[in-house]
Scaffold this motif. Structure first.
Motif, PDB file in Angstrom:
ATOM      1  N   LYS A 305       5.418  42.103  29.945  1.00 23.89           N
ATOM      2  CA  LYS A 305       6.670  41.380  29.681  1.00 23.89           C
ATOM      3  C   LYS A 305       7.605  41.450  30.883  1.00 23.89           C
ATOM      4  O   LYS A 305       8.181  40.436  31.292  1.00 23.89           O
ATOM      5  N   ALA A 306       7.734  42.639  31.487  1.00 21.11           N
ATOM      6  CA  ALA A 306       8.626  42.812  32.629  1.00 21.11           C
ATOM      7  C   ALA A 306       8.141  42.009  33.829  1.00 21.11           C
ATOM      8  O   ALA A 306       8.939  41.366  34.529  1.00 21.11           O
ATOM      9  N   ALA A 307       6.829  42.024  34.069  1.00 20.42           N
ATOM     10  CA  ALA A 307       6.278  41.271  35.194  1.00 20.42           C
ATOM     11  C   ALA A 307       6.415  39.771  34.968  1.00 20.42           C
ATOM     12  O   ALA A 307       6.651  39.003  35.912  1.00 20.42           O
ATOM     13  N   GLY A 308       6.271  39.352  33.721  1.00 18.23           N
ATOM     14  CA  GLY A 308       6.463  37.936  33.405  1.00 18.23           C
ATOM     15  C   GLY A 308       7.901  37.512  33.621  1.00 18.23           C
ATOM     16  O   GLY A 308       8.165  36.440  34.193  1.00 18.23           O
ATOM     17  N   ASN A 309       8.848  38.335  33.188  1.00 19.51           N
ATOM     18  CA  ASN A 309      10.264  38.025  33.383  1.00 19.51           C
ATOM     19  C   ASN A 309      10.634  37.959  34.857  1.00 19.51           C
ATOM     20  O   ASN A 309      11.543  37.214  35.251  1.00 19.51           O
ATOM     21  N   ALA A 310       9.912  38.741  35.683  1.00 19.74           N
ATOM     22  CA  ALA A 310      10.177  38.746  37.126  1.00 19.74           C
ATOM     23  C   ALA A 310       9.466  37.606  37.854  1.00 19.74           C
ATOM     24  O   ALA A 310       9.628  37.453  39.065  1.00 19.74           O
ATOM     25  N   GLY A 311       8.675  36.831  37.108  1.00 22.82           N
ATOM     26  CA  GLY A 311       7.959  35.719  37.714  1.00 22.82           C
ATOM     27  C   GLY A 311       6.738  36.142  38.511  1.00 22.82           C
ATOM     28  O   GLY A 311       6.200  35.359  39.302  1.00 22.82           O
ATOM     29  N   ILE A 312       6.280  37.377  38.308  1.00 20.92           N
ATOM     30  CA  ILE A 312       5.143  37.909  39.057  1.00 20.92           C
ATOM     31  C   ILE A 312       3.835  37.646  38.323  1.00 20.92           C
ATOM     32  O   ILE A 312       2.794  37.432  38.948  1.00 20.92           O
ATOM     33  N   LEU A 313       3.882  37.653  37.004  1.00 19.21           N
ATOM     34  CA  LEU A 313       2.683  37.484  36.193  1.00 19.21           C
ATOM     35  C   LEU A 313       2.858  36.257  35.300  1.00 19.21           C
ATOM     36  O   LEU A 313       3.586  36.301  34.317  1.00 19.21           O
ATOM     37  N   PRO A 314       2.191  35.148  35.615  1.00 20.16           N
ATOM     38  CA  PRO A 314       2.399  33.905  34.881  1.00 20.16           C
ATOM     39  C   PRO A 314       1.773  33.878  33.503  1.00 20.16           C
ATOM     40  O   PRO A 314       2.145  33.058  32.672  1.00 20.16           O
ATOM     41  N   GLN A 315       0.804  34.777  33.257  1.00 18.89           N
ATOM     42  CA  GLN A 315       0.149  34.791  31.954  1.00 18.89           C
ATOM     43  C   GLN A 315      -0.250  36.213  31.608  1.00 18.89           C
ATOM     44  O   GLN A 315      -0.543  37.020  32.495  1.00 18.89           O
ATOM     45  N   PRO A 316      -0.261  36.564  30.325  1.00 17.81           N
ATOM     46  CA  PRO A 316      -0.633  37.918  29.927  1.00 17.81           C
ATOM     47  C   PRO A 316      -2.074  38.238  30.299  1.00 17.81           C
ATOM     48  O   PRO A 316      -2.936  37.361  30.344  1.00 17.81           O
ATOM     49  N   ILE A 317      -2.325  39.513  30.577  1.00 16.43           N
ATOM     50  CA  ILE A 317      -3.656  40.010  30.891  1.00 16.43           C
ATOM     51  C   ILE A 317      -4.010  41.083  29.863  1.00 16.43           C
ATOM     52  O   ILE A 317      -3.269  42.054  29.689  1.00 16.43           O
ATOM     53  N   ASP A 318      -5.131  40.897  29.183  1.00 21.00           N
ATOM     54  CA  ASP A 318      -5.575  41.897  28.223  1.00 21.00           C
ATOM     55  C   ASP A 318      -6.262  43.046  28.961  1.00 21.00           C
ATOM     56  O   ASP A 318      -6.900  42.826  29.987  1.00 21.00           O
ATOM     57  N   PRO A 319      -6.169  44.268  28.431  1.00 24.38           N
ATOM     58  CA  PRO A 319      -6.796  45.407  29.098  1.00 24.38           C
ATOM     59  C   PRO A 319      -8.279  45.203  29.387  1.00 24.38           C
ATOM     60  O   PRO A 319      -8.772  45.601  30.447  1.00 24.38           O
ATOM     61  N   GLU A 320      -9.003  44.564  28.451  1.00 22.92           N
ATOM     62  CA  GLU A 320     -10.443  44.394  28.659  1.00 22.92           C
ATOM     63  C   GLU A 320     -10.779  43.454  29.807  1.00 22.92           C
ATOM     64  O   GLU A 320     -11.905  43.460  30.322  1.00 22.92           O
ATOM     65  N   GLN A 321      -9.802  42.655  30.245  1.00 26.80           N
ATOM     66  CA  GLN A 321     -10.022  41.770  31.384  1.00 26.80           C
ATOM     67  C   GLN A 321     -10.006  42.516  32.715  1.00 26.80           C
ATOM     68  O   GLN A 321     -10.534  42.015  33.706  1.00 26.80           O
ATOM     69  N   ILE A 322      -9.412  43.672  32.741  1.00 33.39           N
ATOM     70  CA  ILE A 322      -9.152  44.317  34.027  1.00 33.39           C
ATOM     71  C   ILE A 322      -9.578  45.780  34.088  1.00 33.39           C
ATOM     72  O   ILE A 322      -9.839  46.299  35.165  1.00 33.39           O
ATOM     73  N   LEU A 323      -9.680  46.444  32.939  1.00 35.78           N
ATOM     74  CA  LEU A 323     -10.036  47.861  32.943  1.00 35.78           C
ATOM     75  C   LEU A 323     -11.546  48.066  32.942  1.00 35.78           C
ATOM     76  O   LEU A 323     -12.270  47.410  32.199  1.00 35.78           O
ATOM     77  N   ASP A 324     -12.020  48.971  33.782  1.00 33.59           N
ATOM     78  CA  ASP A 324     -13.398  49.433  33.755  1.00 33.59           C
ATOM     79  C   ASP A 324     -13.334  50.946  33.597  1.00 33.59           C
ATOM     80  O   ASP A 324     -13.139  51.684  34.566  1.00 33.59           O
ATOM     81  N   THR A 325     -13.448  51.409  32.366  1.00 36.34           N
ATOM     82  CA  THR A 325     -13.272  52.835  32.060  1.00 36.34           C
ATOM     83  C   THR A 325     -14.588  53.607  32.078  1.00 36.34           C
ATOM     84  O   THR A 325     -14.601  54.791  31.738  1.00 36.34           O
ATOM     85  N   ARG A 326     -15.687  52.952  32.481  1.00 34.50           N
ATOM     86  CA  ARG A 326     -16.987  53.631  32.457  1.00 34.50           C
ATOM     87  C   ARG A 326     -16.996  54.902  33.305  1.00 34.50           C
ATOM     88  O   ARG A 326     -17.598  55.914  32.929  1.00 34.50           O
ATOM     89  N   PHE A 327     -16.312  54.850  34.426  1.00 32.40           N
ATOM     90  CA  PHE A 327     -16.348  55.978  35.363  1.00 32.40           C
ATOM     91  C   PHE A 327     -15.553  57.152  34.809  1.00 32.40           C
ATOM     92  O   PHE A 327     -16.015  58.308  34.860  1.00 32.40           O
TER      93      PHE A 327
END
Length: 332
Positions: A305-327
């Motif tokens: 929400k904060a990044a969106g308000n700052a105009g840095i993140l145009p769309q939400p990102i779900d954790p599963e799109q970016i996290l690789d917790t295997r390690f």
């Protein structure tokens, strides 16, 4: 870094690179590191300090990494470009920056939560600015697209204002405090060790707003390119082991650890007591808890929400799109 610039880098330098989640071979805790140099991007920020401890204490080698090259960058945009072009294998970034990179299509994943800033990121001002409301119409120096950007938006929102109510003066975080000291601006957003330097040199400089005023907003992560995750999973696993070994060493010998980190970021350890107090480092055990708990819940949504308000993140990102917790999970 703007979304369009990130997309441009992707098209220009990453055409044909692997996309989608990297699928490395099944991981085991004793997986050996692959041969070759691992290039790790860093900036002069205390939160990345355990890498300096690992380097100084030979912990990379102890975990089978014969060559780790710490490559310094002064601005986020330069590290982002290096990740996009493949000049570095991994980088230490603010969480919202990593989100923006993935939103732009760059093939990286978060593999480790590094730190959270409580008072080591701050909006500071001279005597002419006594409250957040006093910022209205005044110039504020900060680095666009970074933690400073998000913190400034958070501070302005708390005072019922937006970026349109101040005069933005974009510049690197390393220069923002100096601009304030030189009287070029009455307010600036920066982080340690630049905050401590500004406080020492400017008797009238004070803190208006800091990370703890918006708990959980400012955090940093380790991202790794997907091709590295697939082709060199042993190096990545050894890198996480090295961070945790450095964290353990730092907890056991904090004075020595602080001296190593201060040297790494180019500061005098005697001037960073309050700076270290404003940073919370995360161990592997912390990661195993946070990456299954609050960090991927309320904290994640708050950062989006904060990044969106700052105009840095145009769309939400779900954790599963970016996290690789295997390690992290493999090292439980």
């Amino acid at each position: 870094m703007s979304l369009s610039f990130l997309r441009g880098l992707l098209v220009a330098t990453c055409f044909g690179m692997l996309a989608g989640q990297a699928q490395a071979a099944t991981l085991s805790a004793d997986l050996k590191p692959e041969a070759g140099t691992l290039k790790l991007g860093v900036q002069p920020w205390l939160g990345y300090g355990q890498w300096y401890v690992a380097e100084d204490q030979g912990l990379f080698e102890a975990n089978g990494l014969n060559k780790v090259e710490l490559i310094n960058f002064n601005e986020d945009k330069d590290m982002n470009a290096a990740l996009a072009s493949g000049r570095i294998d991994a980088g230490n970034l603010a969480t919202h920056t990593a989100m923006a990179m993935v939103a732009a299509g760059l093939p990286v994943k978060i593999v480790l939560l590094l730190d959270q800033s409580t008072s080591a990121d701050a909006l500071i001002a001279d005597a002419s600015v006594k409250t957040l409301a006093d910022l209205k119409g005044k110039s504020v120096a900060y680095e666009e697209g970074t933690t400073s950007d998000i913190l400034l938006h958070s501070a302005l929102a708390k005072a019922g204002m937006s970026l349109a109510d101040v005069k933005p003066v974009p510049m690197p975080a390393s220069s923002a405090g100096s601009a304030l000291l030189a009287g070029q601006v009455p307010a600036a957003v920066t982080y340690e060790p630049y905050l401590s330097a500004a406080a020492r040199q400017g008797a009238n400089i004070h803190t208006l707003y800091q990370g703890s005023d918006d708990a959980g907003l400012i955090s940093d992560v380790l991202v790794v390119r997907e091709d590295v995750l697939k082709q060199r999973p042993g190096q990545v696993l050894a890198l996480l082991k090295s961070w945790d070994a450095a964290y353990t060493h730092f907890q056991a010998q904090p004075e020595q650890g602080r001296a190593i980190i201060a040297k790494g970021v180019g500061a005098d350890v005697g001037e960073l007591d309050s700076a270290f107090a404003g940073v919370q480092f995360y161990s592997l055990a912390d990661n195993q808890r946070e990456l299954q708990g609050s960090f991927v819940g309320d904290t994640w949504q708050h950062i989006i929400k904060a990044a969106g308000n700052a105009g840095i993140l145009p769309q939400p990102i779900d954790p599963e799109q970016i996290l690789d917790t295997r390690f992290v999970d493999t090292l439980k």
